[in-house]
Write an enzyme that holds these catalytic residues in place. Structure first.
Site, PDB file in Angstrom:
ATOM      1  N   ARG A  54     -11.560 187.984  63.460  1.00 42.49           N
ATOM      2  CA  ARG A  54     -12.607 188.578  64.248  1.00 42.49           C
ATOM      3  C   ARG A  54     -13.242 189.683  63.388  1.00 42.49           C
ATOM      4  NH1 ARG A  54     -10.917 192.936  63.306  1.00 42.49           N
ATOM      5  NH2 ARG A  54     -12.467 193.723  64.681  1.00 42.49           N
ATOM      6  N   GLY A  55     -14.344 190.278  63.933  1.00 40.47           N
ATOM      7  CA  GLY A  55     -15.101 191.210  63.103  1.00 40.47           C
ATOM      8  C   GLY A  55     -16.241 190.431  62.445  1.00 40.47           C
ATOM      9  N   ALA A  56     -17.466 190.962  62.581  1.00 46.67           N
ATOM     10  CA  ALA A  56     -18.667 190.217  62.185  1.00 46.67           C
ATOM     11  C   ALA A  56     -18.619 189.646  60.764  1.00 46.67           C
ATOM     12  CB  ALA A  56     -19.897 191.096  62.403  1.00 46.67           C
ATOM     13  N   ARG A  95     -18.878 181.930  68.945  1.00 44.91           N
ATOM     14  CA  ARG A  95     -19.054 183.258  69.558  1.00 44.91           C
ATOM     15  C   ARG A  95     -20.538 183.640  69.414  1.00 44.91           C
ATOM     16  NH1 ARG A  95     -14.976 187.927  68.017  1.00 44.91           N
ATOM     17  NH2 ARG A  95     -15.735 188.784  70.022  1.00 44.91           N
ATOM     18  N   GLN A 208      -8.370 196.464  69.650  1.00 40.62           N
ATOM     19  CA  GLN A 208      -8.540 196.321  68.194  1.00 40.62           C
ATOM     20  C   GLN A 208      -8.298 197.662  67.490  1.00 40.62           C
ATOM     21  OE1 GLN A 208     -10.525 194.962  70.497  1.00 40.62           O
ATOM     22  NE2 GLN A 208     -11.633 193.170  69.737  1.00 40.62           N
ATOM     23  N   ASP A 249     -22.284 194.377  65.151  1.00 42.53           N
ATOM     24  CA  ASP A 249     -22.257 192.911  65.223  1.00 42.53           C
ATOM     25  C   ASP A 249     -23.657 192.325  65.078  1.00 42.53           C
ATOM     26  OD1 ASP A 249     -19.393 191.826  66.061  1.00 42.53           O
ATOM     27  OD2 ASP A 249     -19.719 193.838  66.841  1.00 42.53           O
ATOM     28  N   ASN A 259     -22.445 196.505  69.242  1.00 39.40           N
ATOM     29  CA  ASN A 259     -21.088 196.636  68.709  1.00 39.40           C
ATOM     30  C   ASN A 259     -20.133 196.561  69.896  1.00 39.40           C
ATOM     31  OD1 ASN A 259     -19.310 197.075  66.415  1.00 39.40           O
ATOM     32  ND2 ASN A 259     -18.904 199.093  67.277  1.00 39.40           N
ATOM     33  N   LYS A 260     -18.839 196.691  69.631  1.00 37.65           N
ATOM     34  CA  LYS A 260     -17.829 196.545  70.658  1.00 37.65           C
ATOM     35  C   LYS A 260     -18.156 197.359  71.909  1.00 37.65           C
ATOM     36  CE  LYS A 260     -15.108 194.353  70.539  1.00 37.65           C
ATOM     37  NZ  LYS A 260     -15.209 193.009  71.150  1.00 37.65           N
TER      38      LYS A 260
HETATM   39  O1  MRU Z   1     -14.582 191.270  69.232  1.00 34.41           O
HETATM   40  P1  MRU Z   1     -14.416 191.682  67.791  1.00 34.41           P
HETATM   41  O2  MRU Z   1     -13.063 192.182  67.465  1.00 34.41           O
HETATM   42  O3  MRU Z   1     -14.897 190.615  66.842  1.00 34.41           O
HETATM   43  O4  MRU Z   1     -15.458 192.924  67.652  1.00 34.41           O
HETATM   44  C1  MRU Z   1     -15.558 193.525  66.412  1.00 34.41           C
HETATM   45  C2  MRU Z   1     -16.512 194.663  66.399  1.00 34.41           C
HETATM   46  O5  MRU Z   1     -17.169 195.005  67.359  1.00 34.41           O
HETATM   47  C3  MRU Z   1     -16.719 195.330  65.053  1.00 34.41           C
HETATM   48  O6  MRU Z   1     -16.995 196.684  65.225  1.00 34.41           O
HETATM   49  C4  MRU Z   1     -17.895 194.655  64.348  1.00 34.41           C
HETATM   50  O7  MRU Z   1     -17.717 193.282  64.352  1.00 34.41           O
HETATM   51  C5  MRU Z   1     -18.081 195.158  62.954  1.00 34.41           C
HETATM   52  S1  MRU Z   1     -16.848 194.599  61.914  1.00 34.41           S
HETATM   53  C6  MRU Z   1     -17.189 195.272  60.404  1.00 34.41           C
END
Ligand code: MRU
Length: 370
Positions: A54-56, A95, A208, A249, A259-260
């Site tokens: 996970r993470g963009a 996603r 996370q 994201d 973002n999250k």
């Molecule tokens: O749902 P996730 O864990 O994929 O969400 C991740 C985030 O919101 C991060 O802050 C974002 O993807 C940036 S990662 C460098």
């Protein structure tokens, strides 16, 4: 980054007769560190949708590797470029919010189409997927270098006392290939002997922050403290936060950032307390086709069970337990949009800019025409 002194990255393409994509199963962290091998496009899809990765930036890199794998599953009974388009659409549907996913599969699709034979397409795909991985690693290092002076300036003003940095979710190396985005300036500052301390939002409902960010910071020896998501505002009111830095994201050309979930509320508190609020992102996290984040960014909604159950370690076993009445309704929005007006600056691989169109386009002039 290092784990117990040994260098690791989040994804590896292991070439052979048929490539294997090796990733860290992030669902098990911080309790178990296990690598997982992915062999098929379907496994890549599940790894993204079930958040093994996970993470963009890492989602994008994993999808790029999936496009490469897909050529080994091609049976020849359909037009290969159509097959590639369908595979891109399939992976893209894993996603919806992180734009790196479509950036990666669309980049791969257009590169692969340049090959005149299947053999050529496989060669191009392998190289292009590795290039996306290498570029994301490079982007994060650059983000670290451009973000470092922000921390250095605060450290100077505080005469070397700890610079207290608040972060939300995990925008660390686990979300990228290495270094991270939001964490990259922090790691560089720490490695240069600058006194830093990180407030880590636990980041409900999947935690996370408490599970991944705290773990990777501790592995690197960076002082950090896990806090409940609702604590940041209180700390800011009491001058216990010098700056906020988060990931992204999907950013728009006007500087709005998805973002999250919970990031927007942190930005509001930061604005109310004059705390600088930075977003760290590679250019692959910009959606150059949209301007208004609130109107145009699709916000992922995930299953209610992620909210109603909490996962943790019990008797040395990763266990999930119900934390509300089973019959309760629950809504689980995974991201929110922070409007550009609440953002102090965007830290990118090309430098820092204001969260506004002209400033962004100054850094990325080739995107002006899009
Ligand atoms: O749902 P996730 O864990 O994929 O969400 C991740 C985030 O919101 C991060 O802050 C974002 O993807 C940036 S990662 C460098």
């Amino acid at each position: 980054m290092n784990i117990n002194g040994k260098h690791f990255e989040t994804i590896q393409i292991r070439n052979g007769d048929k490539p294997v994509i090796r990733v860290i199963d992030q669902r098990l962290l911080p309790f178990r560190f296990e690598m997982k091998d992915l062999y098929t496009v379907k496994e890549i899809y599940s790894a993204i949708s079930e958040m093994i990765v996970r993470g963009a930036p890492l989602i994008g890199a994993t999808a790029a590797a999936g496009m490469y794998l897909s050529l080994f599953e091609y049976t020849g009974d359909s037009n290969v470029d159509e097959y590639i388009e369908n595979t891109a659409g399939y992976l893209e549907s894993s996603r919806p919010t992180a734009v790196n996913l479509s950036y990666a599969v669309r980049t791969m699709a257009s590169e692969i189409k340049k090959g005149s034979t299947l053999k050529m397409k496989i060669k191009i795909a392998g190289e292009s997927a590795q290039q996306i991985i290498d570029k994301e690693r490079e982007n994060c290092l650059r983000i670290g270098e451009y973000g470092l002076p922000v921390i250095e300036n605060i450290s100077r003003k505080k005469k070397g006392k700890p610079v207290n940095i608040l972060t939300h979710c995990n925008a660390g190396w686990l979300a990228c290939i290495d270094y991270g985005t939001a964490t990259a300036p922090v790691y560089l500052a720490h490695d240069r002997g600058i006194n830093v301390h990180v407030w880590v939002d636990e980041t409900r409902p999947r935690n996370q922050g408490s599970k991944l960010t705290a773990w990777e910071l501790r592995q690197h020896g960076v002082p950090c403290t896990v806090i409940a998501d609702n604590t940041g505002g209180h700390l800011m009111q009491h001058d216990m936060v010098d700056m906020v830095i988060v990931g992204c994201d999907r950013a728009t050309t006007n500087g709005d950032v998805a973002n999250k979930i919970g990031t927007y509320l942190k930005a509001l508190a930061a604005k109310d307390n004059d705390v600088p609020f930075y977003v760290a992102l590679p250019s692959s996290s910009f959606d150059w086709t949209i301007a208004d984040g609130l109107k145009e960014i699709i916000i992922e909604e995930r299953g209610a069970e992620e909210l109603k159950y909490m996962e943790g370690l019990y008797n040395d076993k990763i266990t999930s337990m119900l934390i509300t009445e089973g019959v309760c309704n629950a809504a689980n929005y995974a991201f929110d949009v922070t409007p550009a007006r609440l953002i102090t600056g965007l830290i990118t691989e090309k430098g820092i800019c204001r969260a506004e169109r002209d400033s962004i386009m100054n850094l990325f002039p080739d995107k002006k025409s899009l």
